[in-house]
Scaffold this motif. Structure first.
Motif: not given
Length: 105
Positions: A46-48, A82-84, A88-89
């Motif tokens: 998970a993007l942060t 891509w946003r927080p 993403v795999e």
């Protein structure tokens, strides 16, 4: 036109193509999107905050220029969009979770 060995275009052959003035110049052909093997090991991230595909490539692969491998393993979204909070795999190398003990107690 030099191409880095880790580039997705490393195996592509140069072609001559006219520029806007009609002068032939060395160019790389367009590369079609080829999704990775569905049986490949994957993890989810998970993007942060300020994370990008480039920073994830550095964290998981040791080099930031492999970001396109992460992009290919995910839906076709412009890499900077891509946003927080989005997941993403990440394609695994087979060593994910491997513990190597090099000291004896």
């Amino acid at each position: 036109m030099p191409v880095a060995i880790r580039s997705r275009y490393a195996a592509a052959t140069l072609q001559q193509a006219p520029d806007s003035d009609g002068v032939d110049r060395a160019a790389l052909p367009a590369r079609l999107h080829q999704p990775p093997d569905p049986a490949a090991a994957r993890s989810r991230h998970a993007l942060t905050g300020t994370e990008t595909l480039e920073t994830l490539s550095w964290r998981y692969g040791g080099t930031s220029d492999g970001w396109w491998r992460i992009a290919d393993a995910n839906p076709l979204i412009f890499p900077l969009d891509w946003r927080p909070g989005q997941v993403v795999e990440i394609l695994g190398t087979g060593d994910a979770g491997r513990v190597v003990r090099d000291r004896r107690f």
